[in-house]
Design an enzyme around this catalytic site. Structure first.
Site, short mmCIF file in Angstrom:
data_model
loop_
_atom_site.label_atom_id
_atom_site.label_comp_id
_atom_site.label_asym_id
_atom_site.label_seq_id
_atom_site.Cartn_x
_atom_site.Cartn_y
_atom_site.Cartn_z
N ARG A 25 0.83 -1.22 0.00
CA ARG A 25 0.00 0.00 0.00
C ARG A 25 0.85 1.26 0.00
NH1 ARG A 25 -5.66 -0.63 1.21
NH2 ARG A 25 -6.11 -2.82 0.96
N ARG A 29 -3.85 6.40 0.71
CA ARG A 29 -4.43 7.54 1.43
C ARG A 29 -3.49 8.28 2.37
NH1 ARG A 29 -9.29 4.34 3.64
NH2 ARG A 29 -7.56 2.88 3.52
N ARG A 38 -7.99 11.41 -5.21
CA ARG A 38 -9.11 10.64 -4.69
C ARG A 38 -10.32 11.53 -4.38
NH1 ARG A 38 -12.55 8.14 -3.46
NH2 ARG A 38 -12.77 6.36 -2.05
N ASP A 74 -6.73 -3.14 -7.32
CA ASP A 74 -7.24 -3.73 -6.08
C ASP A 74 -7.45 -5.22 -6.31
OD1 ASP A 74 -8.40 -2.72 -3.30
OD2 ASP A 74 -9.53 -4.47 -3.96
N TYR A 150 -14.32 -12.56 0.38
CA TYR A 150 -15.11 -11.37 0.01
C TYR A 150 -16.38 -11.77 -0.73
CZ TYR A 150 -11.68 -8.06 1.68
OH TYR A 150 -10.86 -7.32 2.49
#
Ligand code: CP3
Length: 351
Positions: A25, A29, A38, A74, A150
């Site tokens: 990552r 963010r 974003r 992703d 998921y």
């Protein structure tokens, strides 16, 4: 040794002058540059736009002396062409609005051809690879278990109880599901190498929810299949999971070139368990990057000390960078890792 050579050399277990470092990552963010993009685009929009995804991939490389790039995408993207209605809901993480809840849902999943259905990611890989000037690019995909979790849970989960119940109640449908996911992951990883990735990582983030026995019977064969297909590309394959101390040996037997571990295992213990030829990636606690910078550096040094100058160490975190991480701490840790030289003679002795 040139910066671009260290990461792949370590993946092959060859001698390096400095321990290569990249961070899971590393784009995202915690970077104001990412947040600015974003603010105007959703995560799925960024992933679907090779120009934006390329820009975001390159952001951390302009700031830090990283030894590899990882394509911005992703692990859940391949689930969309399989038929999942995926949404990244603010504050909730990923949601799948039509989860797999019964055996009848499995054969309804669509077959995926990565070149056709994930062409946007492959175009990003091509673009990034063309701009890296010799720095390696890591492609990635989710491992069958984490993707299945998921699909079955429909979103993030603490206990993965629905997934584990599915496996218990519907073994045949579980194996069908896992075979489909292994095929998608293997083909997708291979396609990323063909598009220009020089290594690929398979993320099995939530596999530590399983007992060693369930892992061995119901997951390992499919991880192995996906890895085998990815390795046929000729590029090194890294295989990462968290909470895997209970079955490191099994996970290692899945056959990847490099095994990624989290901070719950000491690197030197992992090497004792897996043997001196194992190649390991990790394993600084991402929370260390939140602390005082001297403490972050000290802990990075402790990771290097446990690696003991062995060949085949790729420095990384034990899981992804947290959004609240100060970028200057990332710089300090990357620089601290590079500041520790690895004279070849010492490395030979360490082996
Ligand atoms: O490492 C990189 O710089 C590449 C980018 C990357 C993303 N996701 C972008 C992303 C990578 C390697 C991933 C992998 C991923 N995605 C994993 C495996 C790694 C891990 O952390 O265990 C998993 C489990 C996912 C699924 C996922 N995507 C979750 C659970 C979430 C929400 C939780 C969160 O961190 O917000 C995402 C969203 C996501 N994927 C973000 C990013 C940068 C943050 C969301 C945003 O920008 O709004």
């Amino acid at each position: 040794m040139r910066r671009g050579e260290r990461f792949l050399a370590a993946c092959r277990g060859e001698a390096v002058d400095r321990t290569p470092v990249w961070l899971m990552r590393q784009a995202g963010r915690y970077l104001p540059e990412y947040r600015a993009i974003r603010a105007r685009h959703s995560l799925l929009d960024i992933c679907g736009d090779p120009e934006l995804a390329t820009e975001v991939t390159l952001q951390p490389l302009r700031l830090f002396e990283l030894d590899a790039a990882i394509v911005f995408a992703d692990i859940l993207l391949p689930l969309v062409p399989m038929g999942a209605r995926l949404e990244f809901a603010a504050g909730e993480g990923p949601l799948i609005h039509n989860p797999v809840r019964s055996p009848a849902d499995v054969p309804r999943l669509l077959e995926v051809d990565p070149r056709r259905d994930l062409a946007h990611v492959l175009r990003t890989v091509e673009r990034v690879a063309a701009r890296l000037e010799g720095l390696p690019l890591i492609g990635f995909a989710g491992a069958p278990f984490t993707l299945a979790s998921y699909l079955v849970e429909g979103g993030p989960s603490r206990h993965h109880a629905r997934t584990k119940t599915f496996l218990l109640r519907h073994p045949a449908a579980w194996h069908d599901l896992m075979a489909r996911l292994a095929a998608v992951t293997g083909a997708y990883l291979r396609a990323q190498v063909e598009a220009g990735a020089s290594a690929v990582q398979m993320f099995d983030s939530w596999v530590g929810a399983l007992s060693p026995t369930d892992y061995e019977r119901h997951v390992l064969p499919y991880s192995r299949l996906a890895i085998e297909e990815a390795r046929a590309s000729g590029a090194p394959v890294l295989h990462f999971g968290t909470n895997t101390a209970g079955f490191l040996e099994l996970m290692h037997s899945a056959g990847a070139d490099v095994l990624g571990i989290d901070w719950r295992v000491r690197l030197d213990d992992a090497w004792t368990r897996l043997g001196p030829d194992a190649r390991l990636q990790g394993n600084l606690d991402p929370v260390a990057l939140l602390g005082p910078v001297e403490e972050a550096e000290a802990r990075a040094h402790a990771v290097l000390e446990q690696a003991g100058g062995r060949r085949g160490h790729v420095f990384n975190l034990g899981h992804g960078i947290l959004p609240e991480t100060p970028p200057e701490n990332v710089r300090a840790v990357v620089d601290a890792v590079h500041a520790v030289g690895l004279p070849h003679a010492d490395m030979a002795r360490a082996r």
